[in-house]
Write an enzyme that holds these catalytic residues in place. Structure first.
Site, PDB file in Angstrom:
ATOM      1  N   ASP A  99       0.573  -1.291   0.237  1.00  0.00           N
ATOM      2  CA  ASP A  99       0.434   0.327   0.046  1.00  0.00           C
ATOM      3  C   ASP A  99       0.402   1.136  -0.215  1.00  0.00           C
ATOM      4  OD1 ASP A  99      -2.552  -1.423  -0.071  1.00  0.00           O
ATOM      5  OD2 ASP A  99      -2.887  -1.580   2.150  1.00  0.00           O
ATOM      6  N   HIS A 141      -2.405   8.139   9.058  1.00  0.00           N
ATOM      7  CA  HIS A 141      -2.673   6.789   9.180  1.00  0.00           C
ATOM      8  C   HIS A 141      -0.651   6.785   9.513  1.00  0.00           C
ATOM      9  CE1 HIS A 141      -6.160   5.590   7.847  1.00  0.00           C
ATOM     10  NE2 HIS A 141      -6.245   6.150   6.675  1.00  0.00           N
ATOM     11  N   GLY A 149      -1.187   2.792   5.138  1.00  0.00           N
ATOM     12  CA  GLY A 149      -2.572   3.862   4.316  1.00  0.00           C
ATOM     13  C   GLY A 149      -1.778   4.811   3.569  1.00  0.00           C
ATOM     14  N   ASP A 176     -12.081  12.383   7.436  1.00  0.00           N
ATOM     15  CA  ASP A 176     -11.628  11.550   6.260  1.00  0.00           C
ATOM     16  C   ASP A 176     -12.192  10.137   6.733  1.00  0.00           C
ATOM     17  OD1 ASP A 176      -7.772  11.071   4.841  1.00  0.00           O
ATOM     18  OD2 ASP A 176      -9.294   8.690   5.187  1.00  0.00           O
ATOM     19  N   HIS A 178     -12.154   6.834   6.305  1.00  0.00           N
ATOM     20  CA  HIS A 178     -10.587   6.724   7.511  1.00  0.00           C
ATOM     21  C   HIS A 178     -10.523   6.987   8.800  1.00  0.00           C
ATOM     22  CE1 HIS A 178     -10.184   5.126   3.294  1.00  0.00           C
ATOM     23  NE2 HIS A 178     -10.243   4.212   3.668  1.00  0.00           N
ATOM     24  N   ASP A 264     -12.373  11.590   0.403  1.00  0.00           N
ATOM     25  CA  ASP A 264     -12.248  10.373   0.483  1.00  0.00           C
ATOM     26  C   ASP A 264     -13.869  10.512   0.966  1.00  0.00           C
ATOM     27  OD1 ASP A 264     -11.406  10.518   2.808  1.00  0.00           O
ATOM     28  OD2 ASP A 264      -9.506   8.809   2.816  1.00  0.00           O
ATOM     29  N   TYR A 303      -9.685  10.051  -3.837  1.00  0.00           N
ATOM     30  CA  TYR A 303      -9.189   9.669  -4.568  1.00  0.00           C
ATOM     31  C   TYR A 303      -9.980   9.186  -5.908  1.00  0.00           C
ATOM     32  CZ  TYR A 303      -6.680   7.958  -0.372  1.00  0.00           C
ATOM     33  OH  TYR A 303      -6.123   7.790   0.882  1.00  0.00           O
TER      34      TYR A 303
HETATM   35 ZN   LIG Z   1      -8.340   8.564   3.991  1.00  0.00          ZN
END
Ligand SMILES: [Zn+2]
Ligand SMILES: [Zn+2]
Lengths: 490, 512
Positions: A99, A141, A149, A176, A178, A264, A303
């Site tokens: 990743d 991350h 990430g 975000d 995430h 995102d 993204y």
């Molecule tokens: Zn994210």
């Protein structure tokens, strides 16, 4: 004419023109190019000229090891695509390879991203700016000794460490899609940084961010996690964001805020699963801005790059308190924004699995936790200052499209959106002005609040001063303003 | 209409066998096949009944082991343990004695979750196990939408029972390894993970940070110019650029018309340069103007898009075809005189061109097979298990027609094996044919969706069984009952494909 006629926020913006050319690799969804797309939109919207623009320095290894371990940074500095084979073991140890690939200029990329956030934090510390923006940052991350990430160096942690020199308490908010695990972990045991993350939880990267993760040791109750489900729309998001952030402001009383604006969480994101529009996302910026605290805005995920640049452009305009037209101005990447060529996007018809009851229960549980925080003495209610955000005179700030020479040869028929083919998910349709949501008014009440003004107009004696912010007990500011709930104005 | 529109990401019921409960799947992809059918790539959820018994017990144990302060763990614990242990479970030979002990002990716990036994029974039907197992099914087998959400500790199970087609999950099932995992990462604590927290600067302590060392100002809004003046200067810069192109031989080849030169001179690079020039000239238009036209001639700013020759552009497209977007390889084998940055910058600009758009159209045709959503009309064909109604006798009160004499199949014994009603518009044959079990319409629907019988099984069924089966045939009673119960779990799917291990890296491609 000389000065800007209105008391606006002084905004500093960090950008390096090299950033767009770092390339994670074929098929990798992370595209630094989106930061350049944002930059070009800002120029052509005429927002560029309203900000202080800085090229950040490249953060040194010394600066990065304020958080990261020496051997990890040494590794990042040495690894290159052409010597990877010599580093097999370390790559595994530092989670670099899949990743988080090794790509050309990786270390420089980290230096620029971190350099921007650190410089921005210093800027805020010096009271040389009220709002700083680093869309190249937000890599939430990254861990102390580990990439994760798509993030290698945690510019946010580095920026917050800088802010802590002048601020007893710093609030970190993460929108975000995430979980902001890197930042949360870094500050998991301290009560000086509260991390608040709104994210999709359950069968989703990075797997942390449960409601029950609340911090440890002295940091217990200083990590706040809002686990959400697929399909969060603007209304739901605001319905949980507003009360949580108000309560956090009230109980934690930070003197500086960092907002990670990972895009995102927008509808149609290639990796996301929320259904936010650019307006809904930007609303968070607007709401946090109203608290009038020194404010650092960073990027993050995102993204479906045409929407990321829409979003960050809009959020820059929100930070500046300038309205911009829905019609996108012509720019080098104009074709990316077809078929509608609008700034704002419409939500999709995906279903929202976050019921009002669910959100209510989450909220109540978090309120219970926040009640466990020791209260700063003598202050009960955190006021939400009204903002002058939309009060500015119309004609001055309506930024019209730059009427350039015709570009017809280069324009393509609006017969399909331009996307990064295999790289970009097709979701979202990416546009559609005129929807109901686009007509919604976010106009604040017309009453203007006196505020800190670099030009001396209407400075508020009680607003935070640099000396004050060093002092724990005085760091709570702008509570004297008329109390107003952080609810939508319209 | 919207209800019949199935999107990627939706959780749906799939019917793969008319007599088994639906399978619950999440649509990952919808692909149009060459024959025009739509295939769904789906991710599998498993029901409790699909899991081997020891795993179910493990799952319940896991819930028990969860921290005591987790109300949901408590709740689940009660649910799982207060439900009468099914006969099939009792029949399970191998049991971890520790688990048994734990269960027996916990059975003593008072029920405090506010659920009545029937609700506790039904809550088990709402629990699913997530898996990473993916399979492909024809989209026409979709039978409706459902929702599957990670159970949150703040939620009551009742909220699931009160909603049709709502399921929850707590654990991830690995069908090949036959293991259960909690899908939860952890925040680690220790000096290897946390940062040292900077101290506040003390009174009089100097901040060693100097902004001058950290940044370079390239534009300030404190410039004293009006928007109009800036705009005018930008137009002038473009004009200078247009003129510069007219003077430049290579440019005039590329842009044979004045119009094209002007367009080229209007690209962002010229505007950024103009802004930089203004800044460097201290926001004096006059001095900025003179630096646009130095002694060497009018300033010409060209980006990669303009810099590249037609033959380089062709090479690039050819290379892209061959290598995809592996720019390092493209550079090495096709355009070694360019830098990687040149290539990346050019690539993102090239994407705005007609040539790219044409290529994209070709790709779009290919991509047409990938659908975002599919419309599946309601499925109206009768299930083969539906028993023919006997001219208005569908509610055949109390009439019990036992095995026909001349080979005609038995008429429905019109007592629902689940809820025991005798009155229903529809009757379905359930279980092995020779046992002649019947379900009423609602109970059948429940069985298909939730994979269990609506009513609390064990006691009722025993009673029902006792009432219906002649004493003489009851010799195998316990086993037979176990068999009935096992009917609910007889449809364990077969696993195909490989099983990615649940590691941080294997989780969905990750993001920032
Ligand atoms: Zn994210
Ligand atoms: Zn029934």
């Amino acid at each position: 004419m000389a000065m800007q006629p209105h008391s606006k926020k002084r905004v500093c913006y960090y950008y390096d023109s090299d950033i767009g050319n770092y390339y994670y690799g074929q098929g990798h969804p992370m595209k630094p190019h989106r930061i350049r797309m944002t930059h070009n939109l800002l120029l052509n919207y005429g927002l560029y000229r309203k900000m202080e623009i800085y090229r950040p320095h490249k953060a040194t290894a010394d600066e990065m090891t304020k958080f990261h371990s020496d051997d990890y940074i040494r590794f990042l500095r040495s690894i290159r695509p052409d010597n990877m084979s010599e580093y097999n073991k370390q790559m595994q140890r530092f989670n670099v390879g899949e990743d988080c690939p090794v790509f050309d200029g990786l270390y420089e990329f980290c230096q620029l991203s971190a350099g921007g956030s650190v410089a921005a934090a210093v800027k805020l510390n010096k009271q040389a700016s009220e709002i700083c923006i680093n869309w190249g940052g937000g890599l939430h991350h990254a861990k102390k000794s580990e990439a994760s990430g798509f993030c290698y160096v945690n510019d946010i942690v580095l920026g917050i460490l800088e802010l802590l020199k002048y601020h007893q308490r710093v609030l970190y908010i993460d929108i975000d899609v995430h979980h902001g695990d890197g930042v949360e972990e870094a500050f998991y045991t301290t009560d000086r940084v509260m991390t608040v993350s709104f994210h999709k939880y359950g069968e989703y990267f990075p797997g942390t961010g449960d409601l029950r993760d609340i911090g440890a040791g002295k940091g217990k109750y200083y990590a706040v996690n809002i686990p959400l489900r697929d399909g969060m729309d603007d209304e739901s998001y605001e319905s949980i964001f507003v009360p949580i952030i108000s309560k956090v402001m009230e109980t934690f009383q930070p003197s500086a805020v960092v907002l990670q604006c990972g895009a995102d969480s927008l509808t149609g994101d290639r990796l996301g699963c929320f259904n936010l529009t650019v307006r809904g996302h930007g609303r968070c910026v607007e709401l946090v801005k109203r608290f009038g605290l020194p404010f650092l805005l960073v990027g993050g995920g995102g993204y479906t790059i045409r929407n990321v640049s829409r979003c960050w452009t809009y959020e820059t305009s929100v930070a500046l308190g300038v309205e911009i037209a829905n019609e996108l101005p012509y720019n080098d990447y104009f074709e990316y924004f077809g078929p509608d060529f609008k700034l704002h996007i419409s939500p999709s018809n995906m279903s929202n699995q976050n019921t009002p009851e669910y959100l209510e229960k989450i909220k109540n549980r978090l309120f219970e936790n926040l009640r466990m925080l020791p209260h700063a003495p003598g202050v009960q209610v955190q006021a939400i200052p009204e903002d002058a955000i939309n009060d500015e005179s119309e004609d001055e700030d309506k930024i019209d499209k730059d009427e350039r020479l015709p570009q017809s040869e280069k324009r393509i028929a609006a017969d399909g959106e331009l996307s990064d083919s295999e790289d970009e998910g097709e979701g979202g349709g990416g546009g559609g002005g005129g929807g109901r949501r686009d007509n919604r008014s976010y106009r604040a009440p017309t009453r203007k609040r006196p505020r800190l003004d670099k030009d001396g107009a209407g400075g508020n004696k009680d607003d935070v001063k640099p000396e004050d912010s060093k002092d724990d007990t005085k760091s709570v500011n702008n509570l004297e303003e008329p109390k107003k709930d952080l609810t939508p104005n319209a | 209409m919207a209800a019949n529109m199935y999107r990627v990401g939706d959780c749906v019921y799939f019917e793969t066998s008319s007599t088994s409960p639906y399978q619950i799947r999440r649509i990952e992809e919808l692909n149009k096949t060459s024959s025009g059918n739509v295939e769904a790539k789906v991710m599998c959820f498993y029901r409790r009944r699909d899991l081997p018994n020891p795993l179910i017990q493990l799952a319940d144990k896991h819930q028990m082991a969860q921290s005591e302060d987790s109300p949901v763990a408590m709740k689940l614990k009660k649910i799982c343990l207060k439900t009468p242990i099914g006969e099939e479970q009792a029949a399970q030979a191998v049991l971890d004695p520790a688990i048994v002990a734990m269960e027996e002990e916990s059975c003593e716990l008072p029920v405090a979750d506010g659920l009545v036994p029937k609700q506790r029974h039904q809550a088990k039907h709402r629990e699913l196990f997530l898996s990473r197992h993916v399979e492909t099914l024809p989209a026409t087998h979709i039978r409706g939408k459902c929702t599957v959400t990670l159970l949150n500790e703040t939620e009551s199970l009742l909220s699931y029972l009160n909603k049709d087609d709502a399921f929850f999950y707590c654990l991830v099932f690995d069908p090949s390894q036959k293991t259960l995992l909690a899908d939860k990462g952890e925040i680690r604590v220790g000096s290897r993970y946390q940062t040292e927290v900077t101290n506040l600067l003390k009174e009089g302590e100097e901040d060693t940070r100097k902004s001058e060392e950290l940044e370079t100002l390239v534009w300030t809004p404190e410039h004293g110019l009006t928007d109009r003046q800036i705009d005018q200067f930008l137009v002038v810069s473009r004009s200078v650029g247009t003129f510069a192109r007219a003077l430049d031989c290579s440019s005039s080849v590329k842009q044979p018309s004045l119009h094209m030169s002007a367009a080229a001179a209007s690209r962002d690079i010229t505007l950024f340069h103009a802004m930089d020039t203004l800044h460097k000239s201290g926001y004096s238009i006059e001095s900025a103007l003179s630096s646009l036209v130095p002694a060497s001639g009018p300033v010409l700013c060209r980006d990669e898009m303009e810099e590249w020759s037609a033959s380089e552009a062709n090479l690039f497209e050819e290379a892209l075809d061959k290598y995809g977007k592996d720019f390092a390889d493209i550079r090495q084998d096709f355009l070694p005189w360019k830098t990687l940055k040149n290539l990346v910058e050019y690539y993102y600009m090239w994407k705005t061109t007609d040539r790219y758009v044409q290529q994209k159209r070709v790709k779009a045709v290919e991509a047409e097979s990938k659908l975002k959503q599919v419309y599946i009309p309601n499925y109206n064909k009768p299930n083969p298990a539906l028993l023919p109604t006997n001219n208005g006798n569908s509610n055949g009160k109390g009439t019990v027609l036992n095995g026909g004499t001349n080979g005609t199949p038995a008429m429905a014994p019109t007592l629902c094996a689940s809820c025991q009603v005798t009155n229903s518009n529809q009757w379905y044959s359930w279980g092995p044919q020779h046992l002649q079990y019947r379900l009423c319409g609602p109970c059948w629907q429940y069985w298909k969706k939730y994979g269990g019988l609506k009513a609390c099984l064990a006691r009722r069924r025993r009673k029902w069984y006792a009432a219906r089966v002649p004493r003489a045939r009851r010799t195998c009673c316990p086993r037979r009952i176990a068999h009935i119960a096992a009917l609910s779990s007889s449809c364990v799917p077969t696993w195909r494909g490989t099983w990615p291990r649940l590691t941080a890296a294997a989780r969905a491609r990750a993001p920032s």
